[in-house]
Design a protein around this motif. Structure first.
Motif, PDB file in Angstrom:
ATOM      1  N   VAL A   1     -10.105 -10.030  56.548  1.00 46.09           N
ATOM      2  CA  VAL A   1      -9.108 -11.079  56.757  1.00 46.09           C
ATOM      3  C   VAL A   1      -7.708 -10.499  56.645  1.00 46.09           C
ATOM      4  N   SER A   2      -6.889 -10.715  57.670  1.00 45.05           N
ATOM      5  CA  SER A   2      -5.494 -10.284  57.664  1.00 45.05           C
ATOM      6  C   SER A   2      -4.601 -11.487  57.401  1.00 45.05           C
ATOM      7  N   VAL A   3      -3.691 -11.341  56.418  1.00 37.58           N
ATOM      8  CA  VAL A   3      -2.789 -12.421  56.022  1.00 37.58           C
ATOM      9  C   VAL A   3      -1.400 -11.838  55.804  1.00 37.58           C
ATOM     10  N   PRO A   4      -0.359 -12.671  55.831  1.00 38.59           N
ATOM     11  CA  PRO A   4       0.994 -12.144  55.617  1.00 38.59           C
ATOM     12  C   PRO A   4       1.126 -11.446  54.267  1.00 38.59           C
ATOM     13  N   ASP A   5       1.902 -10.377  54.236  1.00 45.01           N
ATOM     14  CA  ASP A   5       2.149  -9.662  52.979  1.00 45.01           C
ATOM     15  C   ASP A   5       2.592 -10.634  51.888  1.00 45.01           C
ATOM     16  N   GLY A   6       2.118 -10.397  50.665  1.00 42.90           N
ATOM     17  CA  GLY A   6       2.411 -11.274  49.549  1.00 42.90           C
ATOM     18  C   GLY A   6       1.393 -12.377  49.383  1.00 42.90           C
ATOM     19  N   THR A   7       0.470 -12.479  50.335  1.00 45.73           N
ATOM     20  CA  THR A   7      -0.613 -13.458  50.302  1.00 45.73           C
ATOM     21  C   THR A   7      -1.928 -12.706  50.170  1.00 45.73           C
ATOM     22  N   GLN A   8      -2.866 -13.259  49.412  1.00 49.31           N
ATOM     23  CA  GLN A   8      -4.170 -12.616  49.267  1.00 49.31           C
ATOM     24  C   GLN A   8      -5.256 -13.418  49.987  1.00 49.31           C
ATOM     25  N   ALA A   9      -6.337 -12.727  50.322  1.00 48.59           N
ATOM     26  CA  ALA A   9      -7.527 -13.352  50.896  1.00 48.59           C
ATOM     27  C   ALA A   9      -8.703 -13.043  49.977  1.00 48.59           C
ATOM     28  N   ILE A  10      -9.304 -14.080  49.418  1.00 49.01           N
ATOM     29  CA  ILE A  10     -10.414 -13.952  48.473  1.00 49.01           C
ATOM     30  C   ILE A  10     -11.699 -14.386  49.178  1.00 49.01           C
ATOM     31  N   SER A  11     -12.767 -13.592  49.012  1.00 51.00           N
ATOM     32  CA  SER A  11     -14.040 -13.979  49.596  1.00 51.00           C
ATOM     33  C   SER A  11     -15.171 -13.516  48.681  1.00 51.00           C
ATOM     34  N   ASN A  12     -16.387 -13.475  49.224  1.00 49.94           N
ATOM     35  CA  ASN A  12     -17.573 -13.162  48.426  1.00 49.94           C
ATOM     36  C   ASN A  12     -17.760 -11.658  48.271  1.00 49.94           C
ATOM     37  N   GLY A  13     -18.502 -11.279  47.227  1.00 48.58           N
ATOM     38  CA  GLY A  13     -18.943  -9.909  47.080  1.00 48.58           C
ATOM     39  C   GLY A  13     -17.890  -8.975  46.532  1.00 48.58           C
ATOM     40  N   VAL A  14     -17.874  -7.748  47.057  1.00 47.89           N
ATOM     41  CA  VAL A  14     -17.009  -6.679  46.557  1.00 47.89           C
ATOM     42  C   VAL A  14     -15.873  -6.435  47.544  1.00 47.89           C
ATOM     43  N   LEU A  15     -14.661  -6.313  47.020  1.00 49.09           N
ATOM     44  CA  LEU A  15     -13.522  -5.923  47.852  1.00 49.09           C
ATOM     45  C   LEU A  15     -13.644  -4.439  48.156  1.00 49.09           C
ATOM     46  N   GLN A  16     -13.922  -4.130  49.408  1.00 49.84           N
ATOM     47  CA  GLN A  16     -14.138  -2.736  49.805  1.00 49.84           C
ATOM     48  C   GLN A  16     -12.829  -1.970  49.950  1.00 49.84           C
ATOM     49  N   SER A  17     -11.806  -2.660  50.488  1.00 47.77           N
ATOM     50  CA  SER A  17     -10.527  -1.996  50.718  1.00 47.77           C
ATOM     51  C   SER A  17      -9.493  -3.032  51.113  1.00 47.77           C
ATOM     52  N   GLN A  18      -8.222  -2.616  51.057  1.00 48.32           N
ATOM     53  CA  GLN A  18      -7.135  -3.424  51.599  1.00 48.32           C
ATOM     54  C   GLN A  18      -6.055  -2.489  52.093  1.00 48.32           C
ATOM     55  N   SER A  19      -5.343  -2.922  53.135  1.00 51.97           N
ATOM     56  CA  SER A  19      -4.296  -2.085  53.704  1.00 51.97           C
ATOM     57  C   SER A  19      -3.231  -2.972  54.320  1.00 51.97           C
ATOM     58  N   SER A  20      -1.984  -2.484  54.373  1.00 50.38           N
ATOM     59  CA  SER A  20      -0.861  -3.251  54.912  1.00 50.38           C
ATOM     60  C   SER A  20      -0.270  -2.552  56.121  1.00 50.38           C
ATOM     61  N   LYS A  21       0.181  -3.374  57.084  1.00 51.34           N
ATOM     62  CA  LYS A  21       0.808  -2.843  58.285  1.00 51.34           C
ATOM     63  C   LYS A  21       1.636  -3.924  58.948  1.00 51.34           C
ATOM     64  N   LEU A  22       2.920  -3.617  59.184  1.00 51.12           N
ATOM     65  CA  LEU A  22       3.810  -4.494  59.940  1.00 51.12           C
ATOM     66  C   LEU A  22       3.858  -5.912  59.391  1.00 51.12           C
ATOM     67  N   GLY A  23       3.896  -6.023  58.067  1.00 45.98           N
ATOM     68  CA  GLY A  23       4.056  -7.330  57.429  1.00 45.98           C
ATOM     69  C   GLY A  23       2.768  -8.081  57.171  1.00 45.98           C
ATOM     70  N   TRP A  24       1.638  -7.464  57.448  1.00 43.62           N
ATOM     71  CA  TRP A  24       0.343  -8.106  57.232  1.00 43.62           C
ATOM     72  C   TRP A  24      -0.537  -7.228  56.354  1.00 43.62           C
ATOM     73  N   THR A  25      -1.354  -7.864  55.523  1.00 40.75           N
ATOM     74  CA  THR A  25      -2.298  -7.148  54.669  1.00 40.75           C
ATOM     75  C   THR A  25      -3.709  -7.589  55.018  1.00 40.75           C
ATOM     76  N   ARG A  26      -4.587  -6.602  55.193  1.00 39.96           N
ATOM     77  CA  ARG A  26      -5.981  -6.892  55.540  1.00 39.96           C
ATOM     78  C   ARG A  26      -6.876  -6.615  54.339  1.00 39.96           C
TER      79      ARG A  26
END
Length: 496
Positions: free
Chosen positions: A180-205
């Motif tokens: 899930v990609s969301v604007p920087d400063g916002t988080q996306a929570i889901s099931n299981g284990v967070l494998q990774s996160q990365s930011s680019k051009l104002g969005w965080t995945r």
């Protein structure tokens, strides 16, 4: 679709010869999986083994854009098949080739692949879509809740329809990768284990993975601004809890409850056996609804569950579901007692552990509260009907049935049943009748009459929950156990 034509004489014979011999074997998959409570839920003709969801969500506009890839196996020769979905679809591909599609029936995506699928054939189904989930109403409500800073997908018995295409019934469980990609400063929570996160051009995945079979309604997504805490259990499993930054007066009570997730799960392993998944935790978004839900590995809690202070009992309830409801899921929605009776009884066991009222004391108090002519006793927990699926009797009378079972077979066999059942049916589905058969086998005791009395008769059982151990002690309502108020506060758990 195979159609039969009535054509006279030689013309009919020539037409039949022109049709390939195998054509008659291809039929559409059913638009429902066959659940009498919810005829439109799920679909026939295939099984999904994995979902890969790649999403972008803009909180300011509620716009969700997605590409869903489903890995499935045909269970019959399929000319076309259905997915449950309500948002606007831009393109569908089956095994790499564009497929025809149409929206039908309010929540059906009807797909006709370029080449029919044969029984046993593997298929990849890619669906590209976009829309505003909160604007989608099915049967008068939406499972997508807007928040001041985002949105949340959490509801039962259906929620997937609002944010990804699926076979939306517990009978078809699958593993998940959710990105899930969301604007920087916002988080996306889901099931299981967070494998990774990365930011680019104002969005965080954010990239989440659930590696054990998971029912569609147990899949969740929460986008917003959260305070996040992390830890590990004694066994090394990751714990991730998330709290909206704007919970106000409920923030402290929510944290004081949900932060005990690891402790509660450790205790539950002693009751139900090893924890069945690879992660745990919970999240409390700033929603206006009042319920909680056992979304797999990461239960959803409304802040209203903590409006009167900390309530660990609701955490016990939702974590108990990880065994009863999530790992072992209902075969059909009429089997909801397998979920809710056991989750409620786990609250009674927690009360017993904490010295705030034994399960027997809670059973006696509950039994005495409702006179014989109260409508409470007309609801049958073993088959309550769709209108009463989340009625209080499913929870409370359902827990009374377990206390009656405990009194009949004794603690040793009773707790052997509670621990053995999730192991016997791990990651699968089961029915009330399956449980009765299992309990009879483990206890070597005939139990059909007991369960019929407590789960299927629309009347108050004689003698109370203590009847299996002896006569009723008194007609008077016993003293209220100390834990009662906190347990009763969870009665809105599944109200919309």
């Amino acid at each position: 679709m195979h159609r039969r034509f009535i054509v006279p004489g030689v013309l009919a014979a020539s037409l039949l010869l022109a049709i390939p011999a195998s054509a008659a074997d291809f039929f559409p998959g059913a638009p429902g999986i066959g659940d009498p409570y919810y005829p439109a839920s799920g679909n026939g003709g295939y099984d999904v083994s994995h979902y890969d969801l790649r999403l972008t969500y803009q909180p300011a506009t509620d716009l969700l854009q997605g590409t869903a890839t489903l890995l499935a196996t045909a269970r019959q020769d399929l000319s076309r098949f259905h997915l449950d979905f309500g948002l606007a679809v831009e393109e569908v591909r089956v095994n790499g080739r564009k497929a025809a599609f149409a929206a039908t029936g309010g929540q059906e995506l009807e797909i006709t692949p370029a080449t029919p699928l044969t029984k046993g054939q593997s298929a990849s189904v890619v669906v590209r879509y976009a829309g505003k989930p909160s604007e989608l109403k099915i049967d008068g409500y939406t499972a997508w809740q807007r928040t001041p800073d985002g949105g949340v997908a959490a509801q039962e018995p259906e929620s997937a329809v609002w944010w990804y295409p699926s076979n939306d019934h517990p009978l078809d469980k699958a593993t998940y990768d959710i990105s899930v990609s969301v604007p920087d400063g916002t988080q996306a929570i889901s099931n299981g284990v967070l494998q990774s996160q990365s930011s680019k051009l104002g969005w965080t995945r954010y990239n989440w993975r659930s590696n054990k079979p998971q029912a569609t309604y147990l899949t969740t997504l929460a986008v917003g601004r959260f305070d996040i805490t992390t830890d590990r259990t004694a066994d090394g499993l990751p714990i991730l809890n998330a709290y909206s930054k704007d919970l106000g007066d409920n923030a402290g009570a929510a944290r004081a409850s949900v932060e005990r997730t690891g402790e509660v799960a450790e205790w539950l392993t002693g009751v139900f056996g090893p924890y069945p998944f690879n992660a745990l935790g919970g999240y409390v978004p700033n929603v206006t609804s009042g319920f909680a839900l056992e979304t797999q590995t990461r239960p959803f809690y409304s802040p209203k569950q903590f409006a009167n202070g900390a309530n660990v009992s609701v955490v016990v309830h939702e974590l108990a579901h990880q065994w009863y409801g999530d790992s072992v899921s209902v075969r059909g929605w009429k089997d909801i007692w397998i979920n809710e009776g056991f989750a409620r009884y786990s609250q009674w066991l927690w009360s017993e552990k904490e010295g705030e009222g034994t399960a027997q004391e809670l059973a006696d108090y509950l039994y005495a509260r409702y006179p014989a002519d109260d409508a409470f006793w007309t609801v049958k927990p073993g088959d309550p009907g769709p209108d009463n699926q989340f009625h209080g009797a499913v929870y409370d009378r359902g827990a009374l049935a377990l206390q009656a079972l405990r009194n009949r077979i004794g603690d040793e066999d009773f707790f052997a049943v509670l621990k053995g059942w999730p192991a016997e049916h791990a990651y699968g589905n089961a029915s009330v009748n399956d449980f009765v058969t299992y309990a009879e086998r483990i206890s070597d005791t005939p139990l059909a009459g007991l369960f019929d009395t407590w789960l299927f008769q629309p009347s108050k059982p004689a003698g109370g929950a203590a009847a299996e151990a002896g006569p009723v002690r008194s007609d008077a309502v016993p003293e209220r156990p100390a834990s009662w108020q906190r347990i009763a506060a969870t009665n809105t758990i599944h109200e919309r």
